[in-house]
Design a protein around this motif. Sequence first.
Motif, PDB file in Angstrom:
ATOM      1  N   ALA A 181      -0.689   1.492 -10.237  1.00  0.00           N
ATOM      2  CA  ALA A 181       0.212   1.755  -9.112  1.00  0.00           C
ATOM      3  C   ALA A 181       0.551   0.465  -8.369  1.00  0.00           C
ATOM      4  O   ALA A 181       1.700   0.229  -7.982  1.00  0.00           O
ATOM      5  CB  ALA A 181      -0.422   2.768  -8.164  1.00  0.00           C
ATOM      6  N   VAL A 182      -0.451  -0.391  -8.175  1.00  0.00           N
ATOM      7  CA  VAL A 182      -0.215  -1.678  -7.523  1.00  0.00           C
ATOM      8  C   VAL A 182       0.680  -2.544  -8.407  1.00  0.00           C
ATOM      9  O   VAL A 182       1.592  -3.217  -7.917  1.00  0.00           O
ATOM     10  CB  VAL A 182      -1.561  -2.393  -7.249  1.00  0.00           C
ATOM     11  N   ALA A 183       0.445  -2.504  -9.722  1.00  0.00           N
ATOM     12  CA  ALA A 183       1.275  -3.276 -10.643  1.00  0.00           C
ATOM     13  C   ALA A 183       2.734  -2.827 -10.566  1.00  0.00           C
ATOM     14  O   ALA A 183       3.649  -3.666 -10.579  1.00  0.00           O
ATOM     15  CB  ALA A 183       0.746  -3.131 -12.070  1.00  0.00           C
ATOM     16  N   ALA A 198       0.834  -1.206   0.000  1.00  0.00           N
ATOM     17  CA  ALA A 198       0.000   0.000   0.000  1.00  0.00           C
ATOM     18  C   ALA A 198       0.867   1.253   0.000  1.00  0.00           C
ATOM     19  O   ALA A 198       0.593   2.219  -0.724  1.00  0.00           O
ATOM     20  CB  ALA A 198      -0.929  -0.006   1.211  1.00  0.00           C
ATOM     21  N   GLN A 199       1.924   1.246   0.809  1.00  0.00           N
ATOM     22  CA  GLN A 199       2.840   2.391   0.874  1.00  0.00           C
ATOM     23  C   GLN A 199       3.492   2.630  -0.484  1.00  0.00           C
ATOM     24  O   GLN A 199       3.548   3.767  -0.971  1.00  0.00           O
ATOM     25  CB  GLN A 199       3.913   2.144   1.933  1.00  0.00           C
ATOM     26  N   LEU A 200       3.978   1.567  -1.108  1.00  0.00           N
ATOM     27  CA  LEU A 200       4.652   1.697  -2.393  1.00  0.00           C
ATOM     28  C   LEU A 200       3.691   2.144  -3.496  1.00  0.00           C
ATOM     29  O   LEU A 200       4.080   2.860  -4.424  1.00  0.00           O
ATOM     30  CB  LEU A 200       5.301   0.371  -2.780  1.00  0.00           C
ATOM     31  N   ALA A 201       2.430   1.712  -3.384  1.00  0.00           N
ATOM     32  CA  ALA A 201       1.443   2.053  -4.405  1.00  0.00           C
ATOM     33  C   ALA A 201       0.785   3.402  -4.154  1.00  0.00           C
ATOM     34  O   ALA A 201       0.087   3.922  -5.035  1.00  0.00           O
ATOM     35  CB  ALA A 201       0.374   0.965  -4.488  1.00  0.00           C
ATOM     36  N   GLY A 202       0.970   3.945  -2.965  1.00  0.00           N
ATOM     37  CA  GLY A 202       0.367   5.231  -2.652  1.00  0.00           C
ATOM     38  C   GLY A 202      -1.118   5.167  -2.391  1.00  0.00           C
ATOM     39  O   GLY A 202      -1.853   6.115  -2.697  1.00  0.00           O
ATOM     40  N   VAL A 203      -1.580   4.038  -1.832  1.00  0.00           N
ATOM     41  CA  VAL A 203      -2.990   3.903  -1.465  1.00  0.00           C
ATOM     42  C   VAL A 203      -3.072   3.561   0.013  1.00  0.00           C
ATOM     43  O   VAL A 203      -2.074   3.195   0.641  1.00  0.00           O
ATOM     44  CB  VAL A 203      -3.690   2.797  -2.306  1.00  0.00           C
ATOM     45  N   SER A 204      -4.265   3.681   0.577  1.00  0.00           N
ATOM     46  CA  SER A 204      -4.421   3.365   1.996  1.00  0.00           C
ATOM     47  C   SER A 204      -4.304   1.865   2.213  1.00  0.00           C
ATOM     48  O   SER A 204      -4.593   1.066   1.312  1.00  0.00           O
ATOM     49  CB  SER A 204      -5.774   3.858   2.511  1.00  0.00           C
ATOM     50  N   VAL A 205      -3.884   1.484   3.418  1.00  0.00           N
ATOM     51  CA  VAL A 205      -3.759   0.066   3.745  1.00  0.00           C
ATOM     52  C   VAL A 205      -5.118  -0.611   3.650  1.00  0.00           C
ATOM     53  O   VAL A 205      -5.241  -1.718   3.100  1.00  0.00           O
ATOM     54  CB  VAL A 205      -3.172  -0.115   5.159  1.00  0.00           C
ATOM     55  N   ASP A 206      -6.159   0.062   4.152  1.00  0.00           N
ATOM     56  CA  ASP A 206      -7.499  -0.519   4.111  1.00  0.00           C
ATOM     57  C   ASP A 206      -7.951  -0.753   2.673  1.00  0.00           C
ATOM     58  O   ASP A 206      -8.542  -1.790   2.356  1.00  0.00           O
ATOM     59  CB  ASP A 206      -8.497   0.408   4.821  1.00  0.00           C
ATOM     60  N   TYR A 207      -7.624   0.198   1.793  1.00  0.00           N
ATOM     61  CA  TYR A 207      -8.033   0.054   0.395  1.00  0.00           C
ATOM     62  C   TYR A 207      -7.331  -1.135  -0.241  1.00  0.00           C
ATOM     63  O   TYR A 207      -7.957  -1.934  -0.959  1.00  0.00           O
ATOM     64  CB  TYR A 207      -7.716   1.329  -0.390  1.00  0.00           C
ATOM     65  N   TYR A 208      -6.024  -1.279   0.009  1.00  0.00           N
ATOM     66  CA  TYR A 208      -5.298  -2.392  -0.583  1.00  0.00           C
ATOM     67  C   TYR A 208      -5.809  -3.729  -0.038  1.00  0.00           C
ATOM     68  O   TYR A 208      -5.943  -4.703  -0.781  1.00  0.00           O
ATOM     69  CB  TYR A 208      -3.791  -2.284  -0.341  1.00  0.00           C
TER      70      TYR A 208
END
Length: 278
Positions: free
Chosen positions: A68-70, A40-50
Amino acid sequence: MDTDLGEFLQSRRARIAPADAGLREYGRRRVPGLRREEVAQLAGVSVDYYIRLEQGRGRNASDAVLDAVARALRLTDPERLHLYALARPTGTRPVASGGVYQATVRAGTRLVLDALTAPAFVLGRRVDVIAWNALGDKVSGFSAVPAEERNQARYLFLNPVAPEFYPDWETVAVETAAFLRRDAGLHPDDPALHALVDELSERSADFRRIWGAHPVKEKTHGGKRIRHPEAGLLDMGYESLLLPGDPDQLLVVYTAVPGSATAAALDALSESVTNAHV
């Protein structure tokens, strides 16, 4: 298919060491690779979202989030497309009249196969072998196999002679499972595909091992070694082309370096085929 998405993401974060991603390691890790919060940190999204995405609850994920996840998971292009297919399943894609998949080739494709002087065949959905030319049959022996068993995955994982026929069996098996996994992402509601995966999982420990690693790969080009009962070892390349108008069909053509021992062996096999029909 939600579990497929979660298992795929878990398998991909498990292969990345925190140090390789520029992250500091902290605490004792119960599983290898990155934690969910690190992805989540690397993708720039919230932990809950990931976490919701990994649980299959992120059906409205945007292109930007999936990309971003990719990037965070260092996915290859085929893996990125597989992520999209799993995150946004559309069901079985109709490719024939009435929305029913037909495992046959067009008359024009049949003419192309017969015009080729190299070994060639067509793969349909679920890596079924649905057509071939005479030299392709001479090399691979498709016509000797009952129609319901003409499937590359079934041959590789269930036929005891497969490791002898393919000296690089592990490589071929992984490539085949990876292409089958791609098909599963594109057609998540295909009952025949699910039945095939269930059968292979039940009968083959090797398939369970390879399938569990979630390999995903396009079948575009590469090398293929075959130990032929008449011609000996054939060291060939292959080129694969998706057939226009038939997105579930793949034309595979074997090639040999001109002047090589393999080229001479294929010429001899081709001559024997010609003589058999005289």
